[in-house]
Scaffold this active site. Sequence first.
Site, PDB file in Angstrom:
ATOM      1  N   ARG A  97       0.856  -1.196   0.000  1.00 21.13           N
ATOM      2  CA  ARG A  97       0.000   0.000   0.000  1.00 21.13           C
ATOM      3  C   ARG A  97       0.888   1.241   0.000  1.00 21.13           C
ATOM      4  O   ARG A  97       1.659   1.445   0.946  1.00 21.13           O
ATOM      5  CB  ARG A  97      -0.893   0.011   1.228  1.00 21.13           C
ATOM      6  CG  ARG A  97      -1.877   1.186   1.306  1.00 21.13           C
ATOM      7  CD  ARG A  97      -2.634   1.159   2.619  1.00 21.13           C
ATOM      8  NE  ARG A  97      -3.298  -0.120   2.826  1.00 21.13           N
ATOM      9  CZ  ARG A  97      -3.766  -0.541   3.995  1.00 21.13           C
ATOM     10  NH1 ARG A  97      -3.643   0.226   5.073  1.00 21.13           N
ATOM     11  NH2 ARG A  97      -4.349  -1.725   4.097  1.00 21.13           N
ATOM     12  N   HIS A 105       1.757  -2.197   5.653  1.00 15.98           N
ATOM     13  CA  HIS A 105       1.542  -2.504   4.238  1.00 15.98           C
ATOM     14  C   HIS A 105       2.530  -1.752   3.343  1.00 15.98           C
ATOM     15  O   HIS A 105       2.915  -2.255   2.279  1.00 15.98           O
ATOM     16  CB  HIS A 105       0.120  -2.134   3.817  1.00 15.98           C
ATOM     17  CG  HIS A 105      -0.920  -3.113   4.233  1.00 15.98           C
ATOM     18  ND1 HIS A 105      -1.202  -4.259   3.514  1.00 15.98           N
ATOM     19  CD2 HIS A 105      -1.762  -3.120   5.295  1.00 15.98           C
ATOM     20  CE1 HIS A 105      -2.184  -4.916   4.102  1.00 15.98           C
ATOM     21  NE2 HIS A 105      -2.538  -4.249   5.193  1.00 15.98           N
ATOM     22  N   HIS A 134      -5.288  -9.617   8.621  1.00 16.93           N
ATOM     23  CA  HIS A 134      -4.030  -8.872   8.499  1.00 16.93           C
ATOM     24  C   HIS A 134      -2.844  -9.703   8.982  1.00 16.93           C
ATOM     25  O   HIS A 134      -2.798 -10.115  10.143  1.00 16.93           O
ATOM     26  CB  HIS A 134      -4.154  -7.583   9.318  1.00 16.93           C
ATOM     27  CG  HIS A 134      -2.936  -6.715   9.312  1.00 16.93           C
ATOM     28  ND1 HIS A 134      -2.901  -5.493   8.665  1.00 16.93           N
ATOM     29  CD2 HIS A 134      -1.721  -6.862   9.898  1.00 16.93           C
ATOM     30  CE1 HIS A 134      -1.710  -4.935   8.862  1.00 16.93           C
ATOM     31  NE2 HIS A 134      -0.987  -5.747   9.596  1.00 16.93           N
ATOM     32  N   GLU A 187      -7.320  -7.633  13.737  1.00 16.93           N
ATOM     33  CA  GLU A 187      -7.891  -7.817  12.396  1.00 16.93           C
ATOM     34  C   GLU A 187      -7.617  -9.228  11.917  1.00 16.93           C
ATOM     35  O   GLU A 187      -6.468  -9.595  11.672  1.00 16.93           O
ATOM     36  CB  GLU A 187      -7.283  -6.801  11.414  1.00 16.93           C
ATOM     37  CG  GLU A 187      -7.644  -5.364  11.747  1.00 16.93           C
ATOM     38  CD  GLU A 187      -6.997  -4.353  10.821  1.00 16.93           C
ATOM     39  OE1 GLU A 187      -7.362  -3.171  10.884  1.00 16.93           O
ATOM     40  OE2 GLU A 187      -6.114  -4.756  10.017  1.00 16.93           O
ATOM     41  N   ASP A 243      -3.547  -8.405   3.474  1.00 20.20           N
ATOM     42  CA  ASP A 243      -4.894  -8.627   3.988  1.00 20.20           C
ATOM     43  C   ASP A 243      -5.497  -9.717   3.114  1.00 20.20           C
ATOM     44  O   ASP A 243      -5.511  -9.591   1.872  1.00 20.20           O
ATOM     45  CB  ASP A 243      -5.739  -7.357   3.883  1.00 20.20           C
ATOM     46  CG  ASP A 243      -5.256  -6.242   4.799  1.00 20.20           C
ATOM     47  OD1 ASP A 243      -4.554  -6.536   5.785  1.00 20.20           O
ATOM     48  OD2 ASP A 243      -5.586  -5.076   4.519  1.00 20.20           O
TER      49      ASP A 243
END
Length: 297
Positions: free
Chosen positions: A143, A187, A279, A276, A194
């Site tokens: 990301r 990320h 993740h 999460e 994810d």
Amino acid sequence: MYLASGWRVGWVVRVLVAAAACALAASCGGPARSAPSARASHSATGSSPTSGVSPPAAEPSPPGPSGASLAPVPPGFVALPDVDPSILTDIRYATAHNFVGRPVAGYRQPRCLLARQAAEALHRVQTAALARGYSLKVYDCYRPQQAVDDFIRWAGDRDQRMKAEFYPEVDKSALFDEGYIGGPTAHSRGSTVDLTLVAAPHGDQPSYPPDRPLVACTAPAGQRFPDNSIDMGTGFDCFDPLAHTAAPGLSTVARDNRALLTRLMATGGFANYPKEWWHYTLGGEPFPRTYFDFPVE
């Protein structure tokens, strides 16, 4: 979409660190090219960033048209299908089906890019998953930092178009304080993914109609968006305590499915972020203190 704590707008300095990234990337294979753009920040160990302030992030760009030529992958990184084309992809931030309701800055193609070591480790996980009758499906991989900047801008505006699905019980103004949004994110280091599990052979992933009525990500699997994932108890990117990996109140099926994903990811050296279920970060990642900013294209 876990984002490491400690980042606050107004006091974090982000900069370009081309030389350091190039030196690190040289050990990761790939042709000798210019290093990917990266921004350094204070790490958990307290290292200091290089001086210089990066320019503001660009506004979001929609994904390129189907069949558009893809940009070369920066050194040290690979496109996941080049390592394992059997892993499914559903890159939500390149679409309108995410918590901001539009393509996110930096996602110009729905593409999974990862540090080479992370992609090769994910291939090992996929081998183990297929042997159990499942396939991995990734929602997000590398990301760019500009996407994190976009999330931060969004958190300060009044847009709540996706609240009913992604944060039905949390006030948007509390997303920072409760740790759902912040930065920088693991990320951006290229070794965090994810993802979920899909039963093999897998069914089609339904497309997301923009006029579809929103259903809470915490609703039962048969009511929320019909993702072809096995039931994990919530949808992806669900800002709710029920998305914590070991959350109480889960069905036996969802609890067992989360445990299976955790065991499978461990075969590749990935550890879960407990808040999460989707993740995971590779242990011994190759760029532990570098936050890259090249676009996904």
